[in-house]
Scaffold this motif. Structure first.
Motif, PDB file in Angstrom:
ATOM      1  N   GLY A 146      34.329-105.125 -14.396  1.00 14.36           N
ATOM      2  CA  GLY A 146      33.947-104.347 -13.166  1.00 14.36           C
ATOM      3  C   GLY A 146      32.910-105.006 -12.052  1.00 14.36           C
ATOM      4  N   LYS A 147      32.536-104.164 -11.100  1.00 16.63           N
ATOM      5  CA  LYS A 147      31.781-104.859 -10.093  1.00 16.63           C
ATOM      6  C   LYS A 147      30.426-105.269 -10.628  1.00 16.63           C
ATOM      7  CE  LYS A 147      29.795-103.686  -5.824  1.00 16.63           C
ATOM      8  NZ  LYS A 147      29.209-102.798  -4.641  1.00 16.63           N
ATOM      9  N   ASP A 148      29.830-104.939 -11.578  1.00 14.11           N
ATOM     10  CA  ASP A 148      28.727-105.335 -12.148  1.00 14.11           C
ATOM     11  C   ASP A 148      29.074-106.882 -12.539  1.00 14.11           C
ATOM     12  OD1 ASP A 148      27.098-103.277 -11.492  1.00 14.11           O
ATOM     13  OD2 ASP A 148      27.070-102.490 -13.680  1.00 14.11           O
ATOM     14  N   ASP A 149      30.169-107.093 -13.328  1.00 15.01           N
ATOM     15  CA  ASP A 149      30.574-108.271 -13.711  1.00 15.01           C
ATOM     16  C   ASP A 149      30.855-109.230 -12.669  1.00 15.01           C
ATOM     17  OD1 ASP A 149      30.595-107.537 -16.729  1.00 15.01           O
ATOM     18  OD2 ASP A 149      32.120-106.150 -16.026  1.00 15.01           O
ATOM     19  N   ILE A 150      31.404-108.765 -11.636  1.00 13.42           N
ATOM     20  CA  ILE A 150      31.849-109.728 -10.112  1.00 13.42           C
ATOM     21  C   ILE A 150      30.025-110.360  -9.734  1.00 13.42           C
ATOM     22  CG2 ILE A 150      32.396-109.679  -8.095  1.00 13.42           C
ATOM     23  CD1 ILE A 150      34.752-109.814  -9.654  1.00 13.42           C
ATOM     24  N   ALA A 201      27.395-110.352 -11.334  1.00 15.88           N
ATOM     25  CA  ALA A 201      26.830-111.457 -12.333  1.00 15.88           C
ATOM     26  C   ALA A 201      27.402-112.649 -12.202  1.00 15.88           C
ATOM     27  CB  ALA A 201      27.068-110.706 -13.671  1.00 15.88           C
ATOM     28  N   TRP A 202      28.898-112.838 -11.967  1.00 15.71           N
ATOM     29  CA  TRP A 202      29.530-114.045 -11.839  1.00 15.71           C
ATOM     30  C   TRP A 202      29.088-114.907 -10.358  1.00 15.71           C
ATOM     31  CZ3 TRP A 202      31.877-117.545 -14.605  1.00 15.71           C
ATOM     32  CH2 TRP A 202      32.304-117.211 -15.935  1.00 15.71           C
ATOM     33  N   ALA A 203      28.919-113.724  -9.433  1.00 10.13           N
ATOM     34  CA  ALA A 203      28.204-114.265  -8.055  1.00 10.13           C
ATOM     35  C   ALA A 203      27.192-115.134  -8.167  1.00 10.13           C
ATOM     36  CB  ALA A 203      28.222-113.345  -7.307  1.00 10.13           C
ATOM     37  N   ALA A 204      26.397-114.333  -8.984  1.00  7.32           N
ATOM     38  CA  ALA A 204      24.767-115.143  -9.485  1.00  7.32           C
ATOM     39  C   ALA A 204      25.206-116.277  -9.948  1.00  7.32           C
ATOM     40  CB  ALA A 204      24.016-114.126 -10.091  1.00  7.32           C
ATOM     41  N   ARG A 205      26.034-116.366 -11.247  1.00  5.97           N
ATOM     42  CA  ARG A 205      26.115-117.437 -12.132  1.00  5.97           C
ATOM     43  C   ARG A 205      26.561-118.577 -10.846  1.00  5.97           C
ATOM     44  NH1 ARG A 205      24.992-121.077 -15.825  1.00  5.97           N
ATOM     45  NH2 ARG A 205      26.755-121.804 -16.947  1.00  5.97           N
ATOM     46  N   LEU A 206      27.479-118.311 -10.374  1.00  6.04           N
ATOM     47  CA  LEU A 206      28.200-119.436  -9.677  1.00  6.04           C
ATOM     48  C   LEU A 206      26.961-120.032  -8.722  1.00  6.04           C
ATOM     49  CD1 LEU A 206      31.598-118.017  -8.652  1.00  6.04           C
ATOM     50  CD2 LEU A 206      31.119-120.101 -10.324  1.00  6.04           C
ATOM     51  N   ASP A 207      26.142-118.870  -7.870  1.00  6.58           N
ATOM     52  CA  ASP A 207      24.945-119.549  -7.032  1.00  6.58           C
ATOM     53  C   ASP A 207      24.030-120.531  -7.966  1.00  6.58           C
ATOM     54  OD1 ASP A 207      25.998-118.177  -5.075  1.00  6.58           O
ATOM     55  OD2 ASP A 207      24.550-116.288  -5.314  1.00  6.58           O
ATOM     56  N   GLU A 208      23.778-120.067  -9.097  1.00 10.43           N
ATOM     57  CA  GLU A 208      23.011-120.830  -9.964  1.00 10.43           C
ATOM     58  C   GLU A 208      23.456-122.168 -10.115  1.00 10.43           C
ATOM     59  OE1 GLU A 208      22.698-120.201 -14.649  1.00 10.43           O
ATOM     60  OE2 GLU A 208      21.441-118.865 -13.520  1.00 10.43           O
ATOM     61  N   LEU A 209      24.790-122.450 -10.382  1.00 11.32           N
ATOM     62  CA  LEU A 209      25.557-123.683 -10.585  1.00 11.32           C
ATOM     63  C   LEU A 209      25.844-124.431  -9.472  1.00 11.32           C
ATOM     64  CD1 LEU A 209      28.310-122.553 -13.072  1.00 11.32           C
ATOM     65  CD2 LEU A 209      26.057-123.797 -13.479  1.00 11.32           C
ATOM     66  N   GLY A 210      25.472-123.623  -8.145  1.00 15.79           N
ATOM     67  CA  GLY A 210      25.489-124.299  -6.715  1.00 15.79           C
ATOM     68  C   GLY A 210      27.241-124.507  -6.371  1.00 15.79           C
ATOM     69  N   TYR A 216      38.553-111.127 -10.496  1.00 15.74           N
ATOM     70  CA  TYR A 216      39.120-110.102 -10.033  1.00 15.74           C
ATOM     71  C   TYR A 216      38.861-109.002 -11.175  1.00 15.74           C
ATOM     72  CZ  TYR A 216      42.190-107.285  -7.018  1.00 15.74           C
ATOM     73  OH  TYR A 216      42.736-106.377  -5.936  1.00 15.74           O
ATOM     74  N   SER A 217      38.266-107.668 -10.604  1.00 19.25           N
ATOM     75  CA  SER A 217      37.773-106.664 -11.762  1.00 19.25           C
ATOM     76  C   SER A 217      38.990-105.498 -12.026  1.00 19.25           C
ATOM     77  CB  SER A 217      36.558-105.866 -11.152  1.00 19.25           C
ATOM     78  OG  SER A 217      37.265-104.768 -10.142  1.00 19.25           O
ATOM     79  N   TRP A 218      39.214-105.489 -13.104  1.00 17.38           N
ATOM     80  CA  TRP A 218      39.963-104.218 -13.726  1.00 17.38           C
ATOM     81  C   TRP A 218      39.741-102.971 -13.185  1.00 17.38           C
ATOM     82  CZ3 TRP A 218      44.185-106.026 -15.645  1.00 17.38           C
ATOM     83  CH2 TRP A 218      44.275-107.335 -16.423  1.00 17.38           C
ATOM     84  N   ALA A 219      38.139-102.763 -12.974  1.00 14.13           N
ATOM     85  CA  ALA A 219      37.826-101.483 -12.369  1.00 14.13           C
ATOM     86  C   ALA A 219      38.350-101.643 -10.922  1.00 14.13           C
ATOM     87  CB  ALA A 219      36.695-101.362 -12.522  1.00 14.13           C
ATOM     88  N   GLU A 220      38.809-100.278 -10.739  1.00 11.76           N
ATOM     89  CA  GLU A 220      39.133-100.018  -9.460  1.00 11.76           C
ATOM     90  C   GLU A 220      38.086 -99.255  -8.316  1.00 11.76           C
ATOM     91  OE1 GLU A 220      42.949 -97.652  -9.150  1.00 11.76           O
ATOM     92  OE2 GLU A 220      43.718 -99.177 -10.947  1.00 11.76           O
ATOM     93  N   HIS A 221      38.057 -99.668  -7.051  1.00 13.00           N
ATOM     94  CA  HIS A 221      37.257 -99.297  -6.311  1.00 13.00           C
ATOM     95  C   HIS A 221      37.691 -98.186  -5.474  1.00 13.00           C
ATOM     96  CE1 HIS A 221      39.439-101.253  -3.228  1.00 13.00           C
ATOM     97  NE2 HIS A 221      39.050-102.339  -3.617  1.00 13.00           N
TER      98      HIS A 221
END
Length: 148
Positions: free
Chosen positions: A84-88, A90-99, A127-132
């Motif tokens: 879901g969106k929370d996972d997206i 979390a990934w955004a934060a992880r990618l930021d952390e990795l530069g 891409y999230s399975w959860a729909e917006h």
């Protein structure tokens, strides 16, 4: 005649220019672990396959092929799924952390999307399975129900 049934995706193969660099990057970003090497006739491994957490039985393979890697720059052949969106986020934060440079969180055709490139410029999607629930069908490039 009845069409036989598929049982999933065995592996995805990604062309790369530098095998060690790609294995290290996918390891850092996704937790990729090499389980198989593919040595050429000269004994040098120019391909590997392995696993990443969350992909189940589906493996990722990499093969040194500079021409194909260059031809795939900017193309997005695979979207890795998250719940879901929370996972997206979390990934955004992880990618930021990795530069790792990335898109903002996008409200895509159906769910939430994050876009970024691997070291060879292959575009990857989360891409999230959860729909917006937002109808994006009026927007160019977004999905709409297929006419039958």
């Amino acid at each position: 005649m009845t069409t036989p049934v598929l049982s999933g995706i065995h592996h995805i193969k990604i062309p790369v220019t530098d095998l060690a660099r790609s294995v290290a990057w996918y390891g850092q970003v996704f937790g990729f672990q090499t389980t198989i090497e593919f040595p050429d006739a000269d004994g040098v491994a120019r391909g590997v396959a392995g696993t990443a957490p969350g992909l189940g039985e589906t493996m990722i393979a990499f093969r040194v092929n500079p021409t194909a890697a260059e031809g795939c720059q900017g193309f997005d052949p695979v979207s890795f799924a998250v719940d879901g969106k929370d996972d997206i986020e979390a990934w955004a934060a992880r990618l930021d952390e990795l530069g790792v440079r990335r898109s903002p969180v996008i409200e895509a055709s159906i769910g939430w999307l994050l876009v970024f490139d691997d070291p060879d410029g292959l575009t990857l999607h989360l891409y999230s399975w959860a729909e917006h629930g937002i109808d994006q069908s009026h927007r160019p490039g977004y999905g709409r129900p297929a006419a039958h």
